[in-house]
Design an enzyme around this catalytic site. Structure first.
Site, PDB file in Angstrom:
ATOM      1  N   SER A  57      95.327  13.889  66.773  1.00  0.00           N
ATOM      2  CA  SER A  57      96.409  14.875  67.114  1.00  0.00           C
ATOM      3  C   SER A  57      97.652  14.802  65.892  1.00  0.00           C
ATOM      4  O   SER A  57      97.599  13.993  65.051  1.00  0.00           O
ATOM      5  CB  SER A  57      97.129  14.117  68.272  1.00  0.00           C
ATOM      6  OG  SER A  57      98.517  14.677  68.330  1.00  0.00           O
ATOM      7  N   TYR A  75     101.281   6.587  71.566  1.00  0.00           N
ATOM      8  CA  TYR A  75     100.279   7.624  71.561  1.00  0.00           C
ATOM      9  C   TYR A  75      99.917   7.826  70.174  1.00  0.00           C
ATOM     10  O   TYR A  75      98.553   7.894  69.878  1.00  0.00           O
ATOM     11  CB  TYR A  75     100.672   8.843  72.289  1.00  0.00           C
ATOM     12  CG  TYR A  75      99.730   9.971  72.343  1.00  0.00           C
ATOM     13  CD1 TYR A  75      98.593  10.141  72.673  1.00  0.00           C
ATOM     14  CD2 TYR A  75     100.084  11.028  71.392  1.00  0.00           C
ATOM     15  CE1 TYR A  75      97.707  11.117  72.646  1.00  0.00           C
ATOM     16  CE2 TYR A  75      99.284  12.163  71.110  1.00  0.00           C
ATOM     17  CZ  TYR A  75      97.915  12.019  71.850  1.00  0.00           C
ATOM     18  OH  TYR A  75      97.170  13.048  71.734  1.00  0.00           O
ATOM     19  N   LYS A 111      96.268   7.350  67.833  1.00  0.00           N
ATOM     20  CA  LYS A 111      95.259   8.353  67.432  1.00  0.00           C
ATOM     21  C   LYS A 111      95.007   8.001  65.752  1.00  0.00           C
ATOM     22  O   LYS A 111      94.074   8.308  65.201  1.00  0.00           O
ATOM     23  CB  LYS A 111      95.898   9.707  67.418  1.00  0.00           C
ATOM     24  CG  LYS A 111      95.894  10.229  68.898  1.00  0.00           C
ATOM     25  CD  LYS A 111      94.632  10.595  69.311  1.00  0.00           C
ATOM     26  CE  LYS A 111      94.349  10.892  70.847  1.00  0.00           C
ATOM     27  NZ  LYS A 111      92.891  11.110  71.086  1.00  0.00           N
TER      28      LYS A 111
HETATM   29  C1  WQD Z   1     106.697  21.992  72.753  1.00  0.00           C
HETATM   30  C2  WQD Z   1     108.177  22.349  72.514  1.00  0.00           C
HETATM   31  C3  WQD Z   1     109.792  21.029  73.557  1.00  0.00           C
HETATM   32  C4  WQD Z   1     108.828  21.902  77.721  1.00  0.00           C
HETATM   33  C5  WQD Z   1     103.485  17.151  72.665  1.00  0.00           C
HETATM   34  C6  WQD Z   1     102.979  15.836  72.080  1.00  0.00           C
HETATM   35  C7  WQD Z   1     101.718  16.020  70.988  1.00  0.00           C
HETATM   36  C8  WQD Z   1     100.779  16.816  71.778  1.00  0.00           C
HETATM   37  C9  WQD Z   1     100.970  18.122  72.398  1.00  0.00           C
HETATM   38  C10 WQD Z   1      98.698  15.741  72.981  1.00  0.00           C
HETATM   39  C11 WQD Z   1     108.950  21.091  72.219  1.00  0.00           C
HETATM   40  C12 WQD Z   1     109.809  22.293  74.269  1.00  0.00           C
HETATM   41  C13 WQD Z   1     108.795  21.799  76.326  1.00  0.00           C
HETATM   42  C14 WQD Z   1     109.832  22.600  78.339  1.00  0.00           C
HETATM   43  C15 WQD Z   1     110.794  22.913  76.165  1.00  0.00           C
HETATM   44  N1  WQD Z   1      99.921  15.750  72.659  1.00  0.00           N
HETATM   45  N2  WQD Z   1     109.875  22.288  75.662  1.00  0.00           N
HETATM   46  N3  WQD Z   1     110.970  23.076  77.490  1.00  0.00           N
HETATM   47  O1  WQD Z   1     106.246  17.982  71.936  1.00  0.00           O
HETATM   48  O2  WQD Z   1     105.166  19.704  70.566  1.00  0.00           O
HETATM   49  O3  WQD Z   1     103.589  17.968  71.657  1.00  0.00           O
HETATM   50  O4  WQD Z   1     102.163  17.736  73.251  1.00  0.00           O
HETATM   51  O5  WQD Z   1      97.779  15.555  73.172  1.00  0.00           O
HETATM   52  O6  WQD Z   1     101.298  14.690  70.742  1.00  0.00           O
HETATM   53  O7  WQD Z   1     103.988  15.295  71.564  1.00  0.00           O
HETATM   54  O8  WQD Z   1     104.594  19.651  72.917  1.00  0.00           O
HETATM   55  O9  WQD Z   1     104.644  21.489  74.841  1.00  0.00           O
HETATM   56  O10 WQD Z   1     105.802  19.228  75.065  1.00  0.00           O
HETATM   57  O11 WQD Z   1     106.618  20.991  73.826  1.00  0.00           O
HETATM   58  O12 WQD Z   1     111.791  23.413  75.612  1.00  0.00           O
HETATM   59  O13 WQD Z   1     109.863  22.698  79.706  1.00  0.00           O
HETATM   60  O14 WQD Z   1     108.422  22.993  73.716  1.00  0.00           O
HETATM   61  O15 WQD Z   1     111.070  20.344  73.438  1.00  0.00           O
HETATM   62  O16 WQD Z   1     109.910  21.519  71.322  1.00  0.00           O
HETATM   63  P1  WQD Z   1     105.002  18.905  71.764  1.00  0.00           P
HETATM   64  P2  WQD Z   1     105.130  20.299  74.349  1.00  0.00           P
END
Ligand code: WQD
Length: 321
Positions: A115, A139, A143
């Site tokens: 990841s 997490y 990884k």
């Molecule tokens: C993306 C962006 C949020 C929801 C995470 C894990 C990573 C991997 C993938 C997996 C961020 C913003 C989100 C919402 C928002 N995990 N957001 N409103 O955090 O980049 O990665 O998932 O196996 O390890 O950390 O992904 O989709 O949660 O967020 O503004 O309702 O969207 O703050 O900037 P992230 P995400």
């Protein structure tokens, strides 16, 4: 294929089956479902259980397994902060069991789901595989430890391996294989819309052009193809073991929310909330290494990713409108 009934694994299962390859799926079905693997044989077991090594050895012998694609892991950052030891047991302990069984049976090839979380808060705009790795939650640490385990097994007993560091995976390759979890941006926005609530944007004061966080969104079917490319590469001499899987281009949260409005035809007006702790302002992959070594490119744009996620959502039990 371990964890082959999940969101990403099921895409790889389907691609392998379409290519006429034999696949056996191992999955505990805790966050996935049996119907996603189609006609592939399914063995229900938890890789972190006490009897997992013996049972995995049986599966590998019985099906004449020659390679393992290991997806099975817990993947919620917040949960990993609250229950670190459980994450180490599940992700690190589970992986040790899988590798133990492989060594015992003589299975020498593994593709591992790593990841972008291994990079933590990278100090660069475009993340290369050799960028400093300082994961900021259990997490991400599990990884990175998984990658180290592979390296050590490679040295000790000749394991051939590739770790794919996924960036933000989204979309659906087929409408019945959409992401059923509501843990990432696109499903979270769709879930809010389905409830008649405004989607949330976590922070609009980041140092980015529109103030919202930038991520590298990669279509799940492209990511699945990367696994096939990596699997093929294991038969030759590998230039590297670790590859980012991303597009090399970023999209902001505001752009993703806009795309969802466009694709759905809904009037999507998000609500801005405070920043979520631990979110890097920008996380975009350098896709050069995987392009050069494996000939893999992910070119599906954000519009298509969102359109496929929307179609899959609408095909599910919680359609909107
Ligand atoms: C993306 C962006 C949020 C929801 C995470 C894990 C990573 C991997 C993938 C997996 C961020 C913003 C989100 C919402 C928002 N995990 N957001 N409103 O955090 O980049 O990665 O998932 O196996 O390890 O950390 O992904 O989709 O949660 O967020 O503004 O309702 O969207 O703050 O900037 P992230 P995400």
């Amino acid at each position: 294929m371990i964890g082959g009934a999940g969101y990403i694994g099921a895409h790889v299962v389907r691609l392998l089956q379409e290519a006429g390859e034999g696949v056996v799926v191992v999955d505990d079905l805790s966050t996935s479902s049996a119907e996603r693997v189609g006609s592939a044989p399914l063995v229900v077991l938890d890789v972190a259980a006490d009897d997992a090594v013996v049972r995995l050895e049986d599966v590998m012998r019985h099906h004449g397994v020659d390679s393992v694609i290991h997806f099975a892991a817990r993947k919620q950052v917040g949960e990993s902060m609250a229950r670190p030891l459980w994450y180490y047991r599940q992700n690190v302990g589970g992986m040790a069991n899988v590798l133990d069984a492989m060594e015992a049976v003589g299975v020498q090839k593994m593709i591992f789901s790593s990841s972008a979380a291994v990079y933590g808060m990278p100090p660069v705009e475009i993340v290369r595989e050799d960028t400093v790795k300082e994961p900021i939650n259990p997490y991400g640490r599990t990884k990175l430890i998984g990658e180290w385990m592979l390296e050590d097994c490679g040295r000790a007993w000749g394991l051939k391996w590739v770790a794919l560091r996924y960036f933000n995976v989204a979309g659906a390759g087929w409408p019945d294989l959409g992401d059923s979890a509501v843990l990432n941006l696109i499903p979270m926005v769709l879930d809010r819309l389905q409830r008649g609530e405004p989607p949330r944007v976590f922070g609009d004061d980041y140092p980015t052009p529109d103030g919202t966080c930038i991520r590298d969104y990669v279509h799940v079917l492209d990511l699945a193809q990367a696994h096939i490319a990596a699997l093929r590469a294991l038969d030759g001499e590998l230039a590297h073991n670790v590859y980012n899987v991303g597009t090399g281009h970023g999209a902001s949260v505001a752009e993703v929310v806009d795309a969802i409005g466009r694709v759905s035809g809904l009037d999507v007006v998000p609500e801005v909330e405070p920043r979520r702790p631990g979110d890097p302002p920008q996380l975009v992959a350098s896709a050069d290494r995987i392009g050069e070594d494996l000939g893999f490119r992910s070119e599906t744009g954000l519009g298509e990713i969102v359109a496929s996620a929307w179609e899959a959502w609408q095909a599910g039990p919680r359609r909107i409108g």
